[in-house]
Design an enzyme around this catalytic site. Sequence first.
Site, PDB file in Angstrom:
ATOM      1  N   CYS A 147       0.873  -1.175   0.000  1.00  0.00           N
ATOM      2  CA  CYS A 147       0.000   0.000   0.000  1.00  0.00           C
ATOM      3  C   CYS A 147       0.907   1.220   0.000  1.00  0.00           C
ATOM      4  CB  CYS A 147      -0.916   0.011   1.221  1.00  0.00           C
ATOM      5  SG  CYS A 147      -2.007   1.461   1.285  1.00  0.00           S
ATOM      6  N   GLU A 176      -3.265   0.885  -6.963  1.00  0.00           N
ATOM      7  CA  GLU A 176      -2.165  -0.007  -7.311  1.00  0.00           C
ATOM      8  C   GLU A 176      -1.948   0.073  -8.816  1.00  0.00           C
ATOM      9  OE1 GLU A 176       0.768  -1.194  -6.409  1.00  0.00           O
ATOM     10  OE2 GLU A 176      -0.296  -1.999  -4.658  1.00  0.00           O
TER      11      GLU A 176
END
Length: 271
Positions: free
Chosen positions: A2, A114
Amino acid sequence: MCGRYSASRRPEDLAGIFEVEKWDPEETLEPDYNVAPTKEVYAILDRPLKDVDDPSPVRQLRKLKWGLVPSWSKTPEGGARMINARAETVHEKPSYRRAFTSRRCILPADGYYEWVTGRQERELEVEGRKKRPRKQPYFVTPADGSVFAMAGLYEFWRDRTLPDDHPQAWWVTCSVITTEAEQSPLAVAPADGPRALADIHPRMPLMLTPDRWDTWLDPARTDAAGLRDLLAPPPAGLMRAYPVTTAVSNVRNNGPELLKELEGPEEGTLF
């Protein structure tokens, strides 16, 4: 992993969702659609209030800096590198193990970003032709629109170069716990794109479902073996992912337009 996420919910909304008992309006943050390491973020934690005789933990909404600085660190310089803690080793790594048993938090988000290397660029890599990969960002979020409650840790660090009464004498920092990305199908997948989170990246933030919130935040739970049971991935099929503009790749860009779903990957970044 993350490395970037969106957090746009208002503090009063978060207070209601997480049954917060204490938060300071002076710590209000502006909606942030492109949260990057070292930024200040909201965290939910259970902790006794300062300057109060009652030692009972109180559910609080606090403002922390993303990038954990261990209490024993001589400088805070490594914090920007410690934004993620792996669920598989968090109980044994020196930088995280004390926080894991006593200083756990929830980092609320809309979802996280992402990046996937485009098909054309992957083909060039296979052929051995060097070219800077053009990556397509995806936004991953709960399919039902609920808050994305990321499991986190927080830590206190004392800057010994400053006097006790200095407002920056204490740093309170945090890290997001990550786990292996789901290989099961997404609840909602793009028509031309990844079918599972593992197709996007091998890691993902560990999302805590509401039934785990109280136990995770409870500072009385200090048994590492028992706490590791809470690191199990959430049930499969709760998430959706969709392509968003490559503008999110620049941390200076920030606004709700970054969350707009594209009809497909941008040109040159086809999945």
